[in-house]
Write a protein that holds these residues in place. Sequence first.
Motif, short mmCIF file in Angstrom:
data_model
loop_
_atom_site.label_atom_id
_atom_site.label_comp_id
_atom_site.label_asym_id
_atom_site.label_seq_id
_atom_site.Cartn_x
_atom_site.Cartn_y
_atom_site.Cartn_z
N GLY A 179 -4.26 2.79 -3.97
CA GLY A 179 -2.81 2.97 -3.99
C GLY A 179 -2.07 1.68 -3.70
O GLY A 179 -0.99 1.70 -3.13
N SER A 180 -2.67 0.55 -4.04
CA SER A 180 -2.03 -0.74 -3.74
C SER A 180 -1.51 -1.42 -5.00
O SER A 180 -2.05 -1.24 -6.09
CB SER A 180 -3.01 -1.66 -3.02
N ILE B 167 8.95 8.20 -5.70
CA ILE B 167 9.37 9.60 -5.46
C ILE B 167 8.83 10.49 -6.57
O ILE B 167 8.23 11.54 -6.33
CB ILE B 167 10.92 9.70 -5.37
N GLN B 168 9.00 10.05 -7.83
CA GLN B 168 8.56 10.87 -8.96
C GLN B 168 7.05 11.07 -8.95
O GLN B 168 6.56 12.19 -9.14
CB GLN B 168 8.99 10.21 -10.27
N LEU B 169 6.31 9.98 -8.69
CA LEU B 169 4.84 10.11 -8.70
C LEU B 169 4.35 11.01 -7.58
O LEU B 169 3.39 11.76 -7.77
CB LEU B 169 4.19 8.73 -8.60
N ARG B 170 5.01 10.93 -6.43
CA ARG B 170 4.55 11.75 -5.30
C ARG B 170 4.80 13.24 -5.57
O ARG B 170 4.05 14.09 -5.08
CB ARG B 170 5.25 11.31 -4.01
N LYS B 171 5.84 13.53 -6.38
CA LYS B 171 6.14 14.93 -6.73
C LYS B 171 4.93 15.57 -7.39
O LYS B 171 4.61 16.72 -7.20
CB LYS B 171 7.31 14.97 -7.71
N PHE B 172 4.26 14.77 -8.26
CA PHE B 172 3.14 15.30 -9.01
C PHE B 172 1.79 14.85 -8.44
O PHE B 172 0.77 14.97 -9.09
CB PHE B 172 3.26 14.88 -10.49
N SER B 173 1.83 14.30 -7.22
CA SER B 173 0.60 13.74 -6.67
C SER B 173 -0.42 14.80 -6.30
O SER B 173 -0.11 15.78 -5.63
CB SER B 173 0.94 12.90 -5.43
N PRO B 174 -1.69 14.61 -6.70
CA PRO B 174 -2.75 15.56 -6.29
C PRO B 174 -3.09 15.39 -4.81
O PRO B 174 -3.77 16.21 -4.22
CB PRO B 174 -3.94 15.15 -7.17
N PHE B 175 -2.62 14.26 -4.19
CA PHE B 175 -2.95 14.00 -2.79
C PHE B 175 -2.11 14.82 -1.82
O PHE B 175 -2.39 14.87 -0.64
CB PHE B 175 -2.71 12.52 -2.44
N LYS B 176 -1.03 15.44 -2.34
CA LYS B 176 -0.08 16.08 -1.44
C LYS B 176 -0.73 17.12 -0.55
O LYS B 176 -1.65 17.82 -0.96
CB LYS B 176 1.03 16.76 -2.25
N LEU C 29 0.87 -1.18 0.00
CA LEU C 29 0.00 0.00 0.00
C LEU C 29 0.91 1.24 0.00
O LEU C 29 1.78 1.37 0.86
CB LEU C 29 -0.86 -0.05 1.26
N PHE C 30 0.73 2.10 -0.99
CA PHE C 30 1.53 3.32 -1.11
C PHE C 30 0.65 4.51 -0.81
O PHE C 30 -0.27 4.81 -1.60
CB PHE C 30 2.10 3.45 -2.53
N GLU C 31 0.92 5.17 0.32
CA GLU C 31 0.14 6.38 0.61
C GLU C 31 0.48 7.47 -0.40
O GLU C 31 1.64 7.58 -0.82
CB GLU C 31 0.49 6.90 2.02
N ASN C 32 -0.52 8.22 -0.80
CA ASN C 32 -0.35 9.33 -1.74
C ASN C 32 0.22 8.92 -3.10
O ASN C 32 0.94 9.69 -3.75
CB ASN C 32 0.54 10.44 -1.14
N VAL C 33 -0.08 7.72 -3.50
CA VAL C 33 0.30 7.29 -4.85
C VAL C 33 -0.92 6.59 -5.46
O VAL C 33 -1.61 5.84 -4.78
CB VAL C 33 1.49 6.30 -4.82
N SER D 34 -1.20 4.57 -11.78
CA SER D 34 -0.08 5.39 -12.29
C SER D 34 1.23 4.67 -12.02
O SER D 34 2.13 4.63 -12.86
CB SER D 34 -0.03 6.76 -11.60
N LEU D 35 1.32 4.08 -10.82
CA LEU D 35 2.54 3.35 -10.46
C LEU D 35 2.72 2.14 -11.37
O LEU D 35 3.82 1.88 -11.88
CB LEU D 35 2.48 2.93 -8.99
N LEU D 36 1.63 1.46 -11.61
CA LEU D 36 1.66 0.28 -12.48
C LEU D 36 2.16 0.64 -13.88
O LEU D 36 3.04 -0.03 -14.45
CB LEU D 36 0.25 -0.32 -12.57
N LEU D 37 1.63 1.75 -14.41
CA LEU D 37 2.02 2.16 -15.77
C LEU D 37 3.47 2.63 -15.80
O LEU D 37 4.20 2.34 -16.75
CB LEU D 37 1.08 3.26 -16.28
N LYS D 38 3.87 3.31 -14.75
CA LYS D 38 5.25 3.80 -14.67
C LYS D 38 6.21 2.59 -14.64
O LYS D 38 7.23 2.57 -15.33
CB LYS D 38 5.41 4.67 -13.42
#
Length: 390
Positions: A354-355, A381-390, A305-309, A313-317
Amino acid sequence: MKKQNKIYFDNSATTQIDKEVLKEMIPYFNLQFGNASSIHEFGQKAEAGVLNAKYIISKFLNCKPNEIIFTSGATESNNTILQGVFSDFKGHLITTMFEHPCVLETAKYLSRRGVDVTFIAPEKNGIIDPQKIFRAIKENTRLISIMYANNEVGTVSNIAHIGKKLAEINEKRTNKILFHSDAVQACYFRDMDVKKLRADFVSISSHKIYGPKGVGAFFMSERAKLSPLMYGGQQEYGIRPGTYNVPAIVGFGKAIQLISSKDHKKIIEKMKKIRDYIIKEALKIKGVSLNGDKDKRLENNINLLFENVEGESLLLKLDLCGVACSTGSACASGSLSASHALLSMGIKPENAHGSLRISLGKYNTMEEAKKFVMILKKSVIQLRKFSPFK
Ligand SMILES: Cc1ncc(COP(=O)(O)O)c(C=O)c1O
């Protein structure tokens, strides 16, 4: 097996066929191509392939060959069992909220047609509490269907314990309750002796264990009764009519035989090492936790489980970086819905989204795991930079 540059970590979805399995199947496409139900020599040779596979699988499950029914896969097996037991749409079914859709949706269908269905929620750790099952039993309960290992979080429920206790309950009942376990994901990793599981039905699938797709089987105890889903010829005692898919059945038998080979234990140990390494490294990333019980899980399953991801998006990345995993989410009619399995464990929808499921296979290596961990850390790290959850 020829290695590809890409890292395949989606072995719970399907596995690469083993080359020994493929070799065993090939003659049944062009040489022994007969219809296994024909009585001439071509037919007999094909039938011998089917019977041999049935014999191997029956030894593996510790049952009689005539207690094995070949199908096109576990979806068909599970539908045949559930719909077959409740063909009159009467009585009570107990199952869980985090079964594979082929059990869950069949149970929902039966419920719409008048069957009384109890859906038991798993505990937070993804394990089914046997007491909840026993407490749900009613006078008219006819079938209990509990999966052996969950396909998303890899958690393993104590099917042998449930089977044993149910046998004790059945001793005091005249209308016996049948017991089914969907053992598709457990088959490669756990004891599949149906006598120990005390099950009446057990479903397995070939393509999850390095066999071909489009073939599966279920064990059906001699005391169990079913109405067939389809009518036709007398194949599989009329329970599953239709011309045998002989090459696939032969391959399935070989895949099962390989589970009993002497290096199987080593394969599982290797997967466990890789699994534990990935979990250890992934948990070092901030805001990452493990879904499902840490210990009572399959040796090939990691569900993070990835908080704020956002999981997709992670899967595609990861896919762009050459790593194939899966999310707990299913893409249904254009809208992304959170995994029913994770939600049933009490995980919040935003966290279920986010899992990520990483499911290992026998061809994976520690080098791949190390490469993956690096890619994963960078991607998060990269996804969290652009995360709308921030
Ligand atoms: C637990 C479980 N049951 C059933 C199935 C369906 O199996 P098949 O692809 O053979 O229809 C799957 C496949 O993902 C599964 O994981």
